[in-house]
Motif scaffolding. Structure first.
Motif: not given
Ligand SMILES: Cc1cc2nc3c(=O)[nH]c(=O)nc-3n(C[C@H](O)[C@H](O)[C@H](O)COP(=O)(O)O)c2cc1C
Ligand SMILES: Cc1cc2nc3c(=O)[nH]c(=O)nc-3n(C[C@H](O)[C@H](O)[C@H](O)COP(=O)(O)O)c2cc1C
Ligand SMILES: Cc1cc2nc3c(=O)[nH]c(=O)nc-3n(C[C@H](O)[C@H](O)[C@H](O)COP(=O)(O)O)c2cc1C
Ligand SMILES: Cc1cc2nc3c(=O)[nH]c(=O)nc-3n(C[C@H](O)[C@H](O)[C@H](O)CO)c2cc1C
Ligand code: SF4
Ligand code: SF4
Ligand code: SF4
Ligand code: SF4
Ligand code: FES
Lengths: 191, 195, 211, 456, 335
Positions: E160-161, E175, E180, E185, E187, E192, E257
């Motif tokens: 994940t980010p 990203y 996002l 993304a 998650g 997300t 995020t």
């Protein structure tokens, strides 16, 4: 006054007896405790990091002072030699590095001729179960076998644990400490 | 250790390795005196006071009696005696000199003698080989962490008094579950302080 | 007969830590496995039985003003004996139980029994009381350890017992799990007691109705 | 109104706007409780079987805090018995069979010469005006109202509040607020009175009230959008200020909150009154009654009130005091739907009655009829801590906590948490999604605390 | 003379429309955009996680009220809402039994042990989430890379980010911020789609179903603490990112995020465990936002939002002691 004297006498008596009893018990257990420590902690580790010997490394252990602790009491290093035909070809001894939660004790086995690791085994740690405690798993310790100890090991040489970098670093540091120790005391270890 | 290190050290002792929620020390009084906020604060103050003082005394005993005479195996017995007499002494001195404080904390003092947290912190001080200042800071911070957990817990338990709790969970059972939740919450602090 | 009673009351009526809400710290801390739980429980039981007997024997000699101090010394002496013995003969267990062995001193149970029972009863009765309560404690810790080990590690006494694909619920082995598990177990015991009480009440009512 | 209050309270549904009050014919039988206000009960001055005329004194008391009960019709006293008053308390009540003749007891019913010149009233001795008001049996037209002469008289001694640490209140009155707002819509008698406004009566009444209270400043508080040109002209002439406010933003038309909104002065609670901060608030209906009493020199025998809710034609009436509410409901076209609740007062703060024969009294502002399908049931659900009540409570209490304390009988703690500052407006109960009987808890808690303190 | 069957009860006689059930229905409505976003990006695996969690929670509630003497309040849909929320904060790649066990934990441990809705001290959904995370960390990190519906891609577990950020601050640049915000993304299923969550959250605020102080405080706390974190992070300087703009970028990243948005609008304002007083709620929100970033930046966990809520939950009773001045209360006057 008499009353107080009685209190003091009784308490002192109890304390005194207790002290004597404990001193006696301490004496009785001193031997077994020392033995238990080696038996339970060191022996399995020693056996797992050394192989191919024909002696009993536990019996043949040597210990020599390597300095003093901060109270001035001597500290000894215990070395377990692996011999074939009476000749020491590898040694195992304990070393430590700092992990995620305090020191990690590692039994390190080194082939004294090739300077290669014959194996490592973690004997004490307080890392997190499931995370750092994975340093106990063979998947982590196996890759150490055969690593060259003529220079410092780095994380890239072995299989670092994801999510437990600090624990990994601790073990690597312990191995590197062992390298220094071996360099310093090689003569006392191998004879 | 620099100032920043001490700060981290304190955060570690208060939040991350909270002696109560992460190390299980001092649970009996934790469940015993947490039904009301005012008793909880009283107990917290008493604990901070005693743990710090006991930490200092036991440290001195360890390094000036036990180690020199090589009788470290008597640590347990020496420490508990030191703590018990210390609590008695504090009680007597307090009663004579600061009756106000005594009235506020007095009833909690005897409870503290039989509190694992006091002996536990004293032993940890030695196990971790703290120097005197570190020991003082650690003891104080641990006790503050204990007090903090105790007060938060009392706040929550006061709310239970105004709720219809299932009969079988009333009292200690729910207290334990809630302590578990607090421990869960405090696990959020994990890793804030590296070693 | 009454000796038997002193002995058995520790198994239900005074079962620690559930009935006497004391001795929680070791209960929570060491019960990550059945073995640890039993070890801790037995160590406590030993201290409890011995100190109870000795204190009972000395009860006439000890002046009441210093009795707490004297009790502490007696209990602490036995704790150190246990500490040294375990170190010598049960080293692995000793390491796992760690700080909680010395903490038996402050575990409120031995002192509590000394004060509540041994200081006013005979040697045999005190021994029975101490052993009973101690064994009760050991059983409690063993049960809690068993539950946590089976679900939290998938094993019992180190042997796999769950189905092969089972991934253990490690939460139970951690601090929060300890509290929650003990809480749930206490609730279960409360439930059983409530049922018992109800049954007794009904029986009494029935008897009254018949008479 | 300040921004802070914009988010507080609740917006109530707007009822149909009322026209001028419709006269209601005097009923066959009239019920007159011997206490129609906060204060002392009157002694009956007549006996069953006795003939009475209009305006005849049926009951009076030597106590200062009482208003005489005068007969609104002529007829025969049938009985004197205990009946529930609008607050549900049993009160001795005189029942009169109306003979329909409307014969005055004294010739022409005149007691004193009329006083119809505003200039004269403006200079009259306040005691003289007060005596007239007292003789006319006027009561402030609001639930739990005081006899008007009591309401207007300065307190005899610095007020010692039962629950306050004796802060002496001797603040001279400087402001008179005429409240043409109704706090509990759709029960809106003042709005109806405004619709059929008699400017002469208003002029005279307000002038008299101003004179008596000694206020230098007069403020008319009107519903937004109800300001007529004539009224504005009169106000300009007399130098009255006009303020407007939404009627449906509950409970900001209640006296204390109105005073706070208009003058910025905070009426002390509990048991404090606007006059403690130098303000006298009188409902428009009362001001008009004062004017009428002065002009006509007759006692007040009628009352303007509203009938709203589940009736065919919600409207305002003017009827003889003592008329059973059943008659008013019938006149409003009768109840619609299955019988549910009959509420004296409005839906938010009124009292539900089990007896439709409960009479219109001097305190009655109106009747709210609720069909069974609209009756809301409370629940014993635990508080879910949603905080809606806290967000809405107009006096900044934490009703959630108070209700729990009362629910678990921790009354003293509730009192410490300011239970007694609750004005029982019911906003918290209105917004509570768990449907907790909040006001019930509070009343119960208050009565328990009072009972315990009385014991001590 | 009295008419029959009149009801007598305390005022008020008229009540607002909002009931617990209607509130829960509206929460679910507010969650719909996030659920749809989750379905769009995580497809059937995502949807089935949510459905399993919901079904498990509902079933558990039904069984619990059957076998215990607890009042039956299944119809207020609380269990459904809790299950839905739990499903939305799970990764799409978990094995089927994780949402099932999670639903049971939520209802039994989180709620019923305390006697049900209204009594529990901490958010049941998050209690269950943390218990799952502590138990099965590998499964609870099985986040899928988004595969928009109809694009036919394969689902695969990925980083994940926030995980990326933890390992390497350079991930800030990888990203697209827009991705996002819309939810494109890796998650949790419903966490997300930040924009979708904001939409639902605004609806709740406008309907006054949650106090605005908590989400506003949380977002503000997150921004402030991100700025502190960015300011003290030497790695940013090494990357040549300097000044307020760069620091704001970090804040922006933290906002968009992980679990922050669903936390700010749905998990932190959970009524039972959050404060009721206005200032208490604001401080609570600030604490949640700040603590989230502290855990993300300096703590051991990848995301801190859920832990932050649990931590602040322990403070709720104390925050509730911060009250506004009571109107009419005379200073110095006793009760
Ligand atoms: C409860 C908890 C236990 C942890 N235990 C360990 C551990 O035993 N060993 C370790 O290296 N890191 C541990 N960590 C630290 C984190 O996993 C940390 O992110 C990690 O060390 C960073 O390394 P990475 O780059 O491999 O993720 C722990 C964190 C938490 C919250
Ligand atoms: C450290 C500590 C020691 C305690 N020791 C005892 C004890 O020895 N015997 C006892 O009956 N209660 C003891 N208590 C109190 C009990 O835990 C319990 O709170 C008390 O018996 C009241 O129980 P109740 O709430 O059921 O009335 C102790 C409490 C604490 C905090
Ligand atoms: C209520 C319930 C609880 C479960 N709990 C666990 C569990 O704690 N750990 C686990 O590994 N599997 C659990 N399972 C899942 C099944 O045991 C699963 O089939 C098993 O893990 C086999 O996994 P496999 O598909 O990987 O072979 C649970 C299933 C159910 C219905
Ligand atoms: C915005 C919002 C979010 C919610 N989130 C949670 C949650 O995270 N956990 C939970 O147990 N309940 C949650 N609920 C449901 C909540 O428990 C329930 O609505 C209240 O207890 C009573 O309405 C939420 C409710 C709202 C209003
Ligand atoms: S607490 Fe009292 S004042 Fe506040 S809203 Fe409720 S009834 Fe009205
Ligand atoms: S509105 Fe009702 S449920 Fe919500 S906090 Fe207030 S009392 Fe509790
Ligand atoms: S129960 Fe309470 S609220 Fe109801 S009438 Fe009695 S005192 Fe009033
Ligand atoms: S029914 Fe209600 S109002 Fe009537 S007596 Fe009972 S409690 Fe009082
Ligand atoms: S065992 Fe009682 S406080 Fe720890």
């Amino acid at each position: 006054m008499k009353e107080i004297a009685k209190l003091v006498v009784v308490l002192a008596l109890i304390c005194g007896i207790s002290g004597f009893v404990l001193a006696y018990v301490k004496d009785l257990t001193a031997e077994p405790i020392e033995y238990a420590k080696i038996k339970n902690v060191k022996e399995p580790a020693v056996r797992s990091v050394l192989s191919g010997y024909d002696n009993d490394p536990i019996k043949d252990r040597i210990s020599f002072p390597v300095g003093n602790d901060k109270y001035g009491r001597p500290v000894s290093l215990v070395v377990f030699p692996a011999k074939k035909a009476g000749k020491t070809f590898a040694v195992a001894f304990e070393s430590s590095g700092v992990g995620y939660k305090g020191p990690i004790g590692v039994m390190v086995g080194v082939d004294v001729d090739s300077n290669k690791l014959t194996g490592i085994s973690v004997i004490s740690h307080s890392e997190t179960p499931g995370l750092g405690a994975r340093i106990l798993e063979p998947g982590f310790t196996e890759p150490f076998r055969g690593q060259d100890l003529s220079k410092d090991l780095t994380k890239d040489n072995i299989q670092a644990l994801s999510g437990a970098t600090l624990s990994t670093n601790g073990v690597v540091a312990a191995v590197n400490n062992a390298r220094t120790m071996l360099a310093q005391h090689r003569d006392k270890m191998v004879n | 250790m620099g100032f920043g290190d001490y700060m981290l050290f304190i955060v570690g002792a208060v939040l991350v390795n909270n002696i109560l929620l992460a190390q299980f020390l001092g649970n009996c009084p934790f469940l015993g005196v947490s039904k009301r906020m005012d008793t909880a604060t009283g107990m917290s103050m008493a604990v901070v006071f005693v743990i710090t003082l006991a930490g200092a005394c036991t440290w001195l005993v360890q390094y000036y009696i036990l180690i020199p005479f090589n009788i470290e195996y008597l640590q347990t017995i020496f420490f508990i005696l030191v703590i018990a007499s210390l609590v008695q002494l504090v009680e007597i001195i307090m009663q004579k000199t600061v009756p106000g404080l005594y009235r506020a904390l007095g009833i909690y003092l005897p409870l503290i003698t039989t509190n694992c947290a006091v002996l536990g912190v004293a032993i940890i001080n030695i196990q971790k080989e703290f120097d005197f200042v570190q020991m003082l800071v650690f003891s104080f911070a641990s006790a503050v962490g204990y007090g903090l957990a105790l007060c938060l817990f009392a706040g929550i338990r006061e709310r239970f008094a105004l709720a219809r709790i299932p009969k079988v969970f009333e009292g200690t059972a729910l207290g334990l579950v809630t302590a578990g939740f607090m421990s869960l919450a405090f696990s959020g602090f994990a890793g804030l302080v590296g070693h | 007969m009454s000796l038997m009673k002193e002995f058995t009351k520790g198994f239900w009526e005074l079962l620690p830590p559930f009935r006497l809400v004391l001795g929680l710290c070791p209960t929570l801390a060491v019960t990550t496995s059945a073995e640890n739980g039993l070890g801790m429980g037995l160590a406590t039981a030993f201290v409890l039985a011995c100190s109870n007997m000795l204190i009972s024997a000395l009860r006439k000699i000890i002046p009441s003003k210093v009795r707490i101090a004297a009790f502490i010394v007696v209990v602490a002496t036995f704790v150190v004996v246990v500490e040294l013995t375990m170190q010598a003969y049960f080293y692995a267990l000793y390491v796992k139980l760690g700080i909680f062995i010395p903490l038996i001193v402050v575990n409120c149970i031995p002192l509590g029994r000394a004060e509540a029972f041994a200081s006013s009863n005979g040697v045999l009765a005190s021994g029975a009381d101490g052993l009973g309560i101690g064994l009760g404690f050991a059983i409690s810790l063993f049960s809690l350890g068993t539950i946590r080990e089976i679900f939290g590690a998938g094993t019992f006494w180190g042997v796999h017992v769950m189905w092969s694909g089972y991934e253990p619920m490690a939460f139970l082995l951690k601090a929060p799990g300890a509290f929650v598990c003990l809480g749930l177990m206490l609730a279960a015991i409360n439930l059983i007691s409530a049922r018992q009480a109800k049954r007794k009440l009904e029986a009494a009512r029935l008897a009254a109705a018949q008479a | 109104m300040s921004i802070a209050t914009w988010f507080k309270g609740v917006r109530l549904p707007r009822g149909a706007a009322f026209g001028p009050p419709t006269p209601l014919p005097p009923p066959q039988r009239i019920y007159l409780p011997l206490r129609q206000h906060r204060g002392a009960v009157c002694q009956a001055k007549v006996e069953p079987g006795q003939q009475v005329g209009m305006g005849q004194v049926l009951g009076s008391s030597d106590e200062f805090d009482s208003a005489a009960v005068l007969s609104p019709v002529s007829g025969t006293v049938e009985a004197i018995r205990n009946c529930a008053d609008p607050a549900g308390q049993p009160v001795p009540t005189i029942v009169i069979a109306n003979d329909g003749q409307d014969i005055w007891a004294s010739p022409e019913g005149e007691v004193r010469p009329p006083l119809s010149d505003p200039a004269e009233v403006a200079k009259a001795r306040p005691t003289r005006l007060l005596r007239r008001i007292r003789e006319a049996g006027l009561v402030r037209a609001a639930s739990q109202g005081l006899p008007l002469h009591v309401d207007l008289s300065p307190p005899m001694a610095p007020r010692s509040y039962l629950f306050m640490t004796g802060i002496p209140v001797v603040r001279p009155t400087d402001t008179l607020v005429i409240r043409a707002l109704d706090h509990d819509p759709p029960v809106c008698p003042n709005q109806a009175a405004l619709a059929g406004l008699n400017l002469t009566e208003l002029d005279l009444g307000v002038t008299a009230l101003k004179r008596i209270s000694g206020a230098a400043r007069v403020i008319l508080a009107l519903p937004a959008g109800a300001v007529s040109g004539e009224l504005t002209a009169l106000a300009r002439l007399r130098e009255w200020e006009i303020r407007t406010q939404s009627q449906t933003h509950f409970p900001y038309c209640l006296d204390n909150l109105l005073v706070l909104g208009i003058t910025g002065r905070e009426v002390p609670t509990p048991y404090g009154e606007p006059r403690d901060v130098g303000v006298v608030v009188e409902p428009l209906v009362t001001a008009l009654e004062v004017g009428r009493v002065l002009i006509s020199a007759k006692p007040n025998l009628e009352r303007v009130f509203a009938v709203a809710g589940d009736v065919a034609k919600p409207q305002a009436f003017v009827a003889r005091l003592g008329t059973p509410i059943a008659e008013a409901i019938k006149a409003a076209g009768g109840a619609v739907g299955e019988a549910g609740k009959i509420i004296v007062g409005g839906p938010m703060m009124g009292f539900a009655h089990f007896d439709a024969q409960t009479p219109i009294t001097k305190e009655t502002e109106g009747v709210f009829v609720q069909a069974a399908e609209h009756v809301r049931r409370y629940d014993d659900h635990p508080c879910i801590h949603c905080g809606r009540c806290v967000a809405c409570c107009p006096v900044n209490l934490v009703p959630a906590e108070l209700s729990k304390l009362c629910e678990f009988q921790r009354f003293e703690e509730a009192a410490e948490a300011d239970l007694f500052h609750c004005i029982e407006c019911g906003v918290c109960a209105y917004v509570c999604p768990a449907r907790r009987p909040m006001v019930h808890y509070f009343r119960h808690g208050k009565s328990e605390v009072l009972a315990r303190r009385m014991e001590q | 003379m009295s008419s029959p069957l009149l009801t007598v009860s305390t005022s008020p006689h008229r009540l607002g429309r909002t009931t617990i059930r209607s509130m829960h229905l509206e929460f679910m409505l507010a969650l719909a955009p996030a659920l749809l976003t989750g379905f769009y990006y995580f497809g059937l695996p995502g949807l089935s996680v949510v459905l399993l969690a919901t079904a498990s929670a509902l079933l558990t509630e039904i069984v619990t009220v059957r076998v215990t003497s607890l009042p039956n309040r299944v119809a207020d849909l609380h269990a459904v809402l809790l299950g839905l929320l739990l499903g939305l904060i799970l990764p799409a790649g978990v094995p089927w039994w994780i949402p099932v066990v999670g639903g049971v934990l939520t209802i039994v441990l989180g709620k019923m042990v305390f006697g049900g809705l209204g009594n529990y001290p901490m958010n049941p959904v998050l209690v269950a989430w943390v218990a799952l995370s502590l138990s099965w960390p590998e499964h609870m990190n099985a986040y899928f890379a988004p595969v928009p519906l109809g694009s036919g891609g394969e689902f695969a577990v990925t980083e994940t980010p926030l995980m990326a950020l933890k390992n390497d601050i350079g991930s800030l640049e990888i990203y697209e911020l827009w991705d996002l915000w819309v939810g494109n993304a890796p998650g949790a299923v419903g966490a997300t789609g930040s924009l979708a969550l904001i939409a639902g959250g605004l609806y709740l605020i406008i309907r006054r179903l949650i106090p605005w102080q908590i989400p506003v405080g949380a977002l503000l706390g997150c921004v402030l603490m991100s700025l502190v974190a960015a300011y003290t992070d030497s790695r940013l300087l090494e990357m040549g990112m300097e000044g307020l703009a760069a620091n704001l970028k970090v804040a922006w990243f933290h906002l968009a995020t992980g679990g922050l948005m669903i936390t700010a609008f749905f998990l932190a304002p959970e009524p039972v465990s959050s404060p009721v007083t206005p200032w208490g709620a604001l401080l609570f929100g600030l604490g949640v936002g700040g603590m989230t970033v502290i855990v993300r930046t300096w703590g051991a966990w990848v995301d801190g939002a859920f832990y932050a809520v649990l931590l602040l939950n322990t403070l709720t009773p104390i925050l509730d002691r911060i009250r506004p001045k009571v109107i009419g209360k005379v200073i110095g006057g006793a009760v």
